[in-house]
Scaffold this active site. Structure first.
Site, mmCIF file in Angstrom:
data_model
loop_
_atom_site.group_PDB
_atom_site.id
_atom_site.type_symbol
_atom_site.label_atom_id
_atom_site.label_comp_id
_atom_site.label_asym_id
_atom_site.label_seq_id
_atom_site.Cartn_x
_atom_site.Cartn_y
_atom_site.Cartn_z
ATOM 1 N N ILE A 184 0.828 -1.208 0.000
ATOM 2 C CA ILE A 184 0.000 0.000 0.000
ATOM 3 C C ILE A 184 0.860 1.255 0.000
ATOM 4 O O ILE A 184 0.551 2.240 -0.673
ATOM 5 C CB ILE A 184 -0.961 -0.025 1.200
ATOM 6 C CG1 ILE A 184 -2.016 -1.118 0.996
ATOM 7 C CG2 ILE A 184 -1.638 1.330 1.390
ATOM 8 C CD1 ILE A 184 -2.855 -1.402 2.216
ATOM 9 N N TYR A 200 -0.476 -8.495 15.927
ATOM 10 C CA TYR A 200 -0.473 -7.562 14.794
ATOM 11 C C TYR A 200 -1.660 -6.603 14.880
ATOM 12 O O TYR A 200 -1.502 -5.381 14.765
ATOM 13 C CB TYR A 200 -0.513 -8.322 13.470
ATOM 14 C CG TYR A 200 -0.726 -7.393 12.283
ATOM 15 C CD1 TYR A 200 0.316 -6.609 11.804
ATOM 16 C CD2 TYR A 200 -1.984 -7.268 11.677
ATOM 17 C CE1 TYR A 200 0.126 -5.736 10.743
ATOM 18 C CE2 TYR A 200 -2.175 -6.403 10.615
ATOM 19 C CZ TYR A 200 -1.124 -5.639 10.156
ATOM 20 O OH TYR A 200 -1.324 -4.754 9.116
ATOM 21 N N LYS A 215 -1.551 -2.413 15.336
ATOM 22 C CA LYS A 215 -2.201 -1.439 14.458
ATOM 23 C C LYS A 215 -3.223 -0.609 15.234
ATOM 24 O O LYS A 215 -3.390 0.588 14.970
ATOM 25 C CB LYS A 215 -2.871 -2.155 13.287
ATOM 26 C CG LYS A 215 -1.910 -2.920 12.391
ATOM 27 C CD LYS A 215 -0.826 -2.026 11.785
ATOM 28 C CE LYS A 215 -1.373 -1.080 10.728
ATOM 29 N NZ LYS A 215 -0.287 -0.288 10.083
#
Length: 316
Positions: free
Chosen positions: A29, A178, A182
């Site tokens: 991204i 994870y 985030k």
């Protein structure tokens, strides 16, 4: 005055004369964020651990964007002691935006740590960006209306932070760690804006997330990303729900460029938060909890060895 035209992801407002840093801009991204910002006319700096991969990404951008102003700096968010040198190597007197995009995602044990002894995903994805912002704040404050854009994840929506085990020492599960790393990033983005507003700063902090973004739905950008015909055909059913990483970049790009965007907002894909053009979302309920945000901020200061200065020369 003519009304502001509707946002068009393929016809972005010009950004000539502005300088943007994209962490992890060499792949995924982050690459498409950098490509799209370059197409808007900005000078884009790719922050990457690998100079070779960053140069390959810069070359791929130049191949698609005539006269692209793009370059790379070495940036290792897992090594906090190196960040000051990385910021010096930007060699700019101001920064109009930083996109906190770089990240590590592990799928399997064992638990790993950064050079500073922090759990790798929490230490890189959150603490690295927290510390980087501290170094960047003077450059951001020197711009007329700079933005810190934090790229979160839809995976964080179902997670909750455990302030007593931020580093997953007690119960390490990679996918959960994870998602929580985030989520910590997104808390930081929201809390940073709260503190910037209280200080009267000219800098704004915005949070974005890409929804569901798959490599198999992402157009080829050799040598950065090459999609095979088989992968493209196999991904057709998934395209009903999710999208490629080129579209996953849209919310962050809008958070950087749209003059109507305001600090403290959350931007994501229009369709179920998973795909489509970028739209303003309500801030998730758990992200709006100031008590958790304050505890995370305190812990982040302690773990990185300093606070993020929100009262800048641009403050009122």
């Amino acid at each position: 005055m003519s009304p502001t035209p509707p946002w068009n992801v393929r016809r972005l407002p010009g950004a000539e004369g502005r300088v943007f840093l994209v962490t992890g801009g060499n792949a995924g991204i982050g690459y498409f964020v950098a490509e799209q910002l370059s197409a808007a006319g900005a000078t884009v700096v790719l922050g990457s651990r690998s100079p070779a991969r960053a140069e390959a990404a810069a070359a791929a951008i130049r191949a698609r964007v005539p006269d692209a102003r793009v370059r790379a700096v070495r940036l290792d968010l897992a090594d906090l002691s190196s960040l000051g040198t990385s910021v010096e190597s930007l060699e700019v007197d101001r920064l109009d935006a930083v996109v906190h995009n770089a990240g590590v995602a592990l799928d399997h044990p064992p638990r790993r740590e950064t050079a500073d002894g922090h759990e790798l995903m929490f230490g890189t994805n959150h603490l690295g960006h927290f510390a980087l912002t501290r170094w960047l704040m003077p450059l951001l404050a020197a711009a007329p209306a700079a933005r810190v854009v934090t790229m979160g994840s839809f995976a964080a929506k179902s997670e909750r932070l455990d302030p007593d085990d931020l580093q997953s020492r007690e119960d390490y599960r990679p996918k959960r760690a994870y998602g929580r790393s985030k989520l910590a990033q997104m808390y930081f983005g929201v809390e940073l804006d709260r503190r910037l507003r209280a200080a009267g700063s000219t800098v704004a902090s915005v949070v974005a997330h890409p929804g569901g973004a798959l490599d198999s739905l992402t157009p080829s950008r050799p040598p950065v990303h090459v999609r095979t015909a088989g992968a493209r055909l196999g991904a057709v059913p998934a395209a009903l729900l999710v999208q490629g990483k080129d579209a996953g970049a849209w919310p962050a790009v809008r958070a950087v460029l749209d003059p109507a965007v305001r600090g403290g907002q959350l931007w994501g894909p229009r369709v179920l938060g998973l795909r489509g053009e970028p739209r303003l979302e309500p801030v998730w309920n758990h992200l709006a909890d100031p008590a958790v945000a304050a505890r995370l901020w305190e812990a982040s200061c302690e773990l990185t060895g300093g606070d993020v200065p929100t009262r800048t020369p641009g403050s009122r």
